[in-house]
Write an enzyme that holds these catalytic residues in place. Structure first.
Site, short mmCIF file in Angstrom:
data_model
loop_
_atom_site.label_atom_id
_atom_site.label_comp_id
_atom_site.label_asym_id
_atom_site.label_seq_id
_atom_site.Cartn_x
_atom_site.Cartn_y
_atom_site.Cartn_z
N THR A 50 0.88 -1.18 0.00
CA THR A 50 0.00 0.00 0.00
C THR A 50 0.91 1.22 0.00
OG1 THR A 50 -0.06 0.14 2.39
CG2 THR A 50 -1.80 -1.13 1.35
N GLU B 128 -5.71 -4.11 1.26
CA GLU B 128 -5.83 -5.15 2.30
C GLU B 128 -7.00 -6.10 2.04
OE1 GLU B 128 -5.14 -2.02 2.72
OE2 GLU B 128 -3.75 -1.70 4.37
N LYS C 286 -13.19 17.69 13.09
CA LYS C 286 -14.10 17.59 14.22
C LYS C 286 -14.41 18.99 14.73
CE LYS C 286 -15.01 14.15 17.64
NZ LYS C 286 -14.48 13.19 18.58
N TRP D 291 -18.36 15.34 13.67
CA TRP D 291 -17.54 15.14 12.49
C TRP D 291 -18.17 15.84 11.27
CZ3 TRP D 291 -16.85 9.22 13.56
CH2 TRP D 291 -15.69 9.03 14.33
P1 ADP Z 1 -3.28 3.20 -1.64
O1 ADP Z 1 -4.02 3.81 -2.80
O2 ADP Z 1 -2.97 4.19 -0.55
O3 ADP Z 1 -2.20 2.27 -2.01
P2 ADP Z 1 -5.62 1.62 -1.29
O4 ADP Z 1 -5.87 1.58 -2.72
O5 ADP Z 1 -5.65 0.34 -0.55
O6 ADP Z 1 -4.28 2.26 -0.91
O7 ADP Z 1 -6.61 2.64 -0.64
C1 ADP Z 1 -7.71 2.25 0.13
C2 ADP Z 1 -8.44 3.47 0.66
O8 ADP Z 1 -8.91 4.26 -0.43
C3 ADP Z 1 -9.68 3.14 1.45
O9 ADP Z 1 -9.39 2.82 2.79
C4 ADP Z 1 -10.47 4.43 1.32
O10 ADP Z 1 -10.02 5.41 2.23
C5 ADP Z 1 -10.12 4.90 -0.08
N1 ADP Z 1 -11.17 4.51 -1.03
C6 ADP Z 1 -11.20 3.45 -1.86
N2 ADP Z 1 -12.32 3.46 -2.61
C7 ADP Z 1 -13.03 4.55 -2.24
C8 ADP Z 1 -14.28 5.13 -2.65
N3 ADP Z 1 -15.03 4.60 -3.61
N4 ADP Z 1 -14.67 6.25 -2.03
C9 ADP Z 1 -13.94 6.82 -1.04
N5 ADP Z 1 -12.75 6.34 -0.63
C10 ADP Z 1 -12.30 5.23 -1.22
#
Ligand code: ADP
Length: 549
Positions: free
Chosen positions: A190, A336, A448, A453
């Site tokens: 990630t 994950e 906040k 929130w």
């Molecule tokens: P990275 O891009 O940091 O490598 P990920 O692709 O695993 O990591 O990112 C996951 C995170 O992306 C989620 O926990 C969430 O915060 C955000 N995310 C994924 N899909 C959506 C969505 N459709 N709307 C809002 N947030 C999203």
């Protein structure tokens, strides 16, 4: 007498990616895989030929003394060679470690060393990058360069071997081995906006289950009539699993190579290859819509797009459906989770009007089969699924990691999971009575105000619905009375004359007054991670400079 459960009398075949490959090859040998090269040329092959070359590659891996469990890295685009590597590496028992080439060099170096990668497959485009990091990745025994003969004949990298030179003479006879389904198959880090990137190590079992979860009718539902185009990179959570689900379902694949956010090329591919389903982050659909609007071109074959990674602004989904007849399915997922968590098929809700469906689409949807969700407050108490009260989102399911590579992956990682084994996603969300999830924030980004929130995603989506705003990010500013108040940082479209007051007025009647941003500042560009997410920590670090504008 104490009763005990009766064991079913069924065979116990391991769930292996090998079976996806064998099924695809046997059932749809003639199905096509179309790839676009760096120069824009199209390469066409079939499942049969791809998996014949995959067997050759498996023999090469054995000749190079690559052993089960070895981590084999890729720095590569979406194309047929990357598909061959995915399958040859995993199905011979090694681990395919896809690396995001857009990460900073120090992170790429860290990831290669942390994973202990022994060989690295790299597209010719990344040779300059490899030359720079070479002194710091001494554990890598050799480099295999992906490209056509002309491109790879004079590689300036010591010890590098062209891919085609290696596989051409290899035998195409190879018996795919059988091993436990818990064997690791692929690895993806990630990007981590804080701290080091973390490695999620998928297994054959989790990958096969995720592919089955994706392919049922209630989720992505690919079939042999589909032409599927993953515009999400194969180095980002296995292109959301499409290289597996398309082969399992017999769908034609169209792989855009390095040309991801090029609206013109995407439109041409959609029209000429008759793409029916495509996958990508909202930026991709924005680029496509911009091109369509400026060119009067159509995308009539494109039945639906799946969008995830960050919240999809309403106006993109509205334009795609109203003007071009393409449905948008909003996904939420995480590295994950392999990554599928939820998806939103609002179009199937016949009880709702167009506008109601469009409102619903802005939510991230209901859980996919194999994923369960619950909300908790800061003290660990359950939060009601009433569509109003936000809580920290926890999930459990079939294809969710139990820890990170090198950080106690054998047993559930306590900081990542609650005591019942549910994964803390780090997202703040609401879930309504019908089970629709709405992500309101990342926990580390919440605002906040007076103990309540305020959703930064809601503030951003509303700002981006303004015709003169290209992109926006909401962050918290410290406030003596309320604790924190929202600040909106916006990028104007084409540097128009929009000002702070007019953008603040835009929120009137759309959100309760106390949620409106106290300040709006304009900036030329927002900082993004390698996977397209705004780096809010960086914006918060610039708060004083932003406010002094
Ligand atoms: P990275 O891009 O940091 O490598 P990920 O692709 O695993 O990591 O990112 C996951 C995170 O992306 C989620 O926990 C969430 O915060 C955000 N995310 C994924 N899909 C959506 C969505 N459709 N709307 C809002 N947030 C999203």
């Amino acid at each position: 007498m104490a009763s005990s459960p009766l064991t079913g009398i069924m065979t116990d075949r391991p769930l292996l990616i090998r079976d996806i490959l064998l099924h695809g090859e046997r059932t749809w040998p003639e199905q096509e895989i179309v790839s676009v090269s760096g120069s824009g040329q199209r390469h066409r092959t079939t499942f049969q030929e791809t998996f014949r070359r995959t067997r050759k590659l498996a023999n090469v891996l054995a000749d190079l003394a690559i052993r089960p469990g070895d981590r084999i890295a890729t720095l590569a685009w979406n194309d047929y060679r990357h598909i061959e590597i995915y399958y040859a590496v995993a199905c011979s028992g090694s681990v395919c470690h896809t690396i995001n080439p857009r990460l900073p060099e120090e992170q790429i170096t860290y990831i290669i060393n942390h994973a202990g990668d022994s060989w690295l497959f790299a597209s010719v485009d990344f040779i300059p990058l490899l030359e720079k990091i070479l002194p710091n990745i001494s554990g890598v025994r050799g480099f295999i360069i992906l490209g056509n003969d002309g491109e790879t004949s004079t590689i300036p990298l010591p010890g590098a071997i062209p891919y085609e030179t290696l596989i051409n003479p290899a035998s195409d006879e190879y018996e795919w081995p059988e091993f436990p389904e818990t064997t690791a198959s692929s690895l993806c880090y990630t990007s981590g906006t804080t701290g080091h990137p973390k490695g999620v190590l998928y297994s054959h079992r989790s990958t096969v289950l995720h592919t089955l979860m994706s392919n049922i009718a209630a989720t992505i539902n690919l079939n042999e009539q589909d032409v599927v185009m993953p515009v999400v990179p194969m180095f980002h959570v296995n292109a959301w699993g499409i290289p597996y689900s398309a082969v399992m379902a017999g769908a034609k694949m169209v792989l855009p190579g390095p040309h991801m956010a090029n609206g013109q090329l995407l439109q041409a591919l959609i029209e000429e290859e008759q793409v029916t389903v495509a996958f990508g982050v909202p930026t991709i659909w924005l680029a496509l819509v911009h091109y369509l609007e400026s060119s009067d071109k159509r995308i009539d074959s494109l039945n639906r797009v799946y969008t995830g990674g960050t919240a999809c602004p309403r106006h993109i989904m509205d334009t795609l459906l109203r003007v071009y007849g393409t449905d948008t399915v909003h996904l939420w997922g995480m590295t994950e989770l392999s990554p599928l968590g939820t998806l939103n098929q609002a179009e199937k809700r016949t009880d709702l009007s167009y506008d109601e469906k469009m409102d619903l689409r802005c939510k991230q949807g209901r859980s996919a089969f194999g994923v369960e969700m619950k909300l908790k407050d800061n003290h660990g108490n359950p939060v009601a699924h009433n569509g109003k009260d936000p809580g920290i989102l926890f999930v459990r399911g079939y294809a969710i990691c139990s820890g990170y590579l090198g950080e106690g992956e054998e047993s559930p990682n306590t900081s990542l999971h609650d005591s019942d084994g549910w994964l803390n996603t780090g997202d703040i969300a609401t879930i309504d009575e019908d089970g629709y999830l709405q992500i309101t924030d990342r926990a580390k980004d919440v605002i906040k105000s007076g103990g309540e929130w305020i959703s930064s995603i809601e503030l951003e989506n509303l700002a981006m619905a303004h015709p003169n705003v290209a992109e926006a990010a909401a962050i918290a500013m410290p406030d003596g009375t309320w604790g924190e108040r929202p600040l909106l940082v916006a990028v104007k479209k084409d540097n128009n004359s929009l000002d702070e007051q007019r953008l603040q007025e835009w929120y009137q009647g759309k959100l309760p007054e106390w949620m409106h941003p106290d300040r709006v500042v304009f900036i030329n560009e927002l900082p993004h991670t390698a996977t397209g997410k705004v780096i809010k920590s960086q914006l918060r670090g610039q708060l004083e400079t932003l406010l002094s504008q």
